[in-house]
Design an enzyme around this catalytic site. Structure first.
Site, short mmCIF file in Angstrom:
data_model
loop_
_atom_site.label_atom_id
_atom_site.label_comp_id
_atom_site.label_asym_id
_atom_site.label_seq_id
_atom_site.Cartn_x
_atom_site.Cartn_y
_atom_site.Cartn_z
N LYS A 49 10.57 -1.90 18.45
CA LYS A 49 10.75 -1.05 17.26
C LYS A 49 10.17 0.34 17.53
O LYS A 49 9.15 0.48 18.21
CB LYS A 49 10.06 -1.72 16.06
CG LYS A 49 10.30 -1.05 14.72
CD LYS A 49 9.68 -1.87 13.59
CE LYS A 49 9.90 -1.22 12.22
NZ LYS A 49 9.36 -2.03 11.11
N SER A 124 12.33 -3.02 7.22
CA SER A 124 12.61 -1.84 8.03
C SER A 124 12.93 -2.14 9.49
O SER A 124 13.45 -1.27 10.17
CB SER A 124 11.41 -0.90 7.96
OG SER A 124 10.27 -1.52 8.54
N SER A 148 9.13 -6.55 6.46
CA SER A 148 10.05 -5.85 7.38
C SER A 148 10.45 -6.60 8.64
O SER A 148 11.34 -6.15 9.35
CB SER A 148 9.46 -4.51 7.78
OG SER A 148 9.74 -3.59 6.78
N1 GLN Z 1 10.44 -2.94 2.09
C1 GLN Z 1 9.03 -2.81 2.06
C2 GLN Z 1 8.67 -1.35 1.95
O1 GLN Z 1 9.53 -0.57 1.89
C3 GLN Z 1 8.42 -3.40 3.30
C4 GLN Z 1 8.52 -2.55 4.49
C5 GLN Z 1 7.76 -3.07 5.66
O2 GLN Z 1 7.41 -4.24 5.73
N2 GLN Z 1 7.48 -2.17 6.60
O3 GLN Z 1 7.55 -0.96 1.93
#
Ligand code: GLN
Length: 447
Positions: A49, A124, A148
């Site tokens: 990532k 994400s 995410s």
């Molecule tokens: N969707 C959640 C957010 O926007 C989780 C994102 C994540 O785990 N990085 O914060």
């Protein structure tokens, strides 16, 4: 695609061929899952990532503001996997600074879901999940602050695991919300996820929140025949759509048939999960992202004064969602509102954790949906509040610091995967993976 376990038996010539093949296939796939094809180290290629530092690679967290920034050091998770016959290969697309649930907020544009290219892969870590699902990565690393890893894995029909907070070093992971972030594996099956988790885990002096005690290796000792007590949260499931509820009920049945004991529980504080998470995560994000000011990292905007330098760099460099969260975070931390929002959310965070711990007095694992629906269409998540609501099943696990693993169990009528997650007691990854390998066998998703 060959599994990680199989790939670890291949010669370096075979692996070099495989990397070339992955690059060609990824470019032809049109998924926009990779945003770079750098390689570092020797061995089995693992997709990384874009918020995890690999020394001398560009690392941008999917943001315009970090264009041109080169990692001066290596994340501990990368160092660890390199010592276990793996290498870093390719950059995975992601939501800007890991803020999002769709991978649409990336500076590089949206990633597509291989099960339906008009759908998002989740976020994400959408690039990581789409690549593993699309047969263009053997396995990948993602990060999970509020779902995410688990949610994109569920949307793409692959396995995604979030370790206990403190299990995997955060050194070299771009901080979003430091008290919630964890790096973890996305893989084709539970065993591969365990192999990658084993490789990256462990104590690290460079991370002051890293847990400092012995941990067993899991992949070699996986026990799919363990008989466990699994809690289902009856009042939690009704928010999920019909297909997800059906997949949940079917899975409970096969788990029972596999010899597990199911206990029924309710949770009272789940209605506070989203508010608590979005107060604490934005507060930490506003603080963490204050460092991007055009002085030390990445791009620098035209300006005539220092103040203008900060202002212009941040105005031009951050996308809409990131700006929204910086504003929210600074608001909840401001002196007039600190007690009403930030302090209260910290207290509720404790209540949420206590409620999980009470269930773990009577159960080894909890079974829960990962998301209330399958992957939405690209462009359908424009309302930020609606998008935040779709995190309802994942974020409490981060607030409580627990380990969890998401695995595919079914598909809807349009062929979109549905995932469910198992959640375990803190530092009980062994039980988590045992339960997951039993569930994988019982559900038989690939059939
Ligand atoms: N969707 C959640 C957010 O926007 C989780 C994102 C994540 O785990 N990085 O914060």
């Amino acid at each position: 695609m060959i599994t990680l376990k199989e790939a670890l038996t291949k010669s370096s010539e075979e692996l070099a061929e495989l990397r070339a093949e992955l690059e060609t296939k990824a470019k032809e796939s049109g998924l926009n899952a990779y945003v770079g094809f750098e390689s570092s180290g020797k061995g089995v290629p693992i997709l990384i990532k874009d918020n995890i530092q690999v020394k001398d690679w560009s690392v941008t967290s999917g943001s315009k503001i970090l264009q041109g920034y080169i990692a001066p050091y290596e994340a501990t998770a990368i160092k660890n996997l390199k010592s276990k016959g793996m290498m870093a290969f390719g950059r995975a697309n992601m939501d800007e600074f890991a803020m999002g649930s769709t991978t649409e907020s990336s500076f590089y544009g949206a990633t597509k879901n291989p099960h339906g290219t008009d759908r998002v892969p989740g976020g994400s870590s959408g690039g990581s999940a789409a690549a593993v699902a699309g047969g263009i990565a053997i396995a990948a690393l993602g990060s999970d602050t509020g779902g995410s890893i688990r949610q994109p894995a569920a949307y793409c029909g692959v396995v995604g695991m979030k370790p206990t907070y403190g299990r995997v070093s955060r050194f070299g992971l771009a901080a979003y919300a430091s008290s919630l972030d964890q790096i973890g594996p996305i893989a084709q099956n539970v065993e591969d996820a365990a192999i990658l988790y084993d490789a990256i885990k462990g104590h690290d002096d460079k991370d002051s929140t890293s847990a400092d005690f012995e941990i067993e290796d899991i992949a070699n000792n996986l026990n799919p025949d363990a008989k466990l007590t699994i809690a289902v949260i009856d009042n939690y499931i009704s928010e999920a759509d019909e297909d997800t509820q059906k997949a949940y009920a079917d899975t409970v049945k096969v788990l029972e048939e596999a010899g597990h004991t199911i206990v029924h529980k309710n949770m009272q504080n789940t209605k506070y999960d989203i508010a608590t998470y979005y107060i604490l995560a934005t507060a930490e994000a506003a603080t963490n992202l204050a460092r991007f000011d055009g002085v030390r990292y990445g791009t620098r905007a035209e300006s005539k004064s220092t103040e203008e330098l900060f202002f212009n760099t941040r105005s031009e460099g951050f996308g809409t969602e990131v700006k929204r969260r910086i504003l929210l975070g600074n608001f909840v931390l401001s002196s007039g509102y600190y007690d009403a929002y930030y302090v209260k959310a910290q207290k509720v965070r404790h209540l949420i954790r206590d409620e999980f711990n009470a269930i773990f007095e009577e159960a080894d694992l909890i079974l829960s949906p990962v998301a209330p629906t399958v992957a939405p269409k690209i462009g359908a998540s424009e309302d930020p509040l609606e998008m935040y609501k779709s995190d309802m099943y994942t974020i409490a696990i981060n607030l409580a610091g627990l380990p969890a693993i998401s695995l595919p169990v079914a598909k809807d009528d349009e062929g979109m995967p549905i995932g469910l997650q198992l959640i375990a007691k803190a530092f009980n990854e062994k039980t988590l993976f045992d339960g997951a390998s039993s569930m994988e066998k019982a559900v038989n998703y690939s059939k």
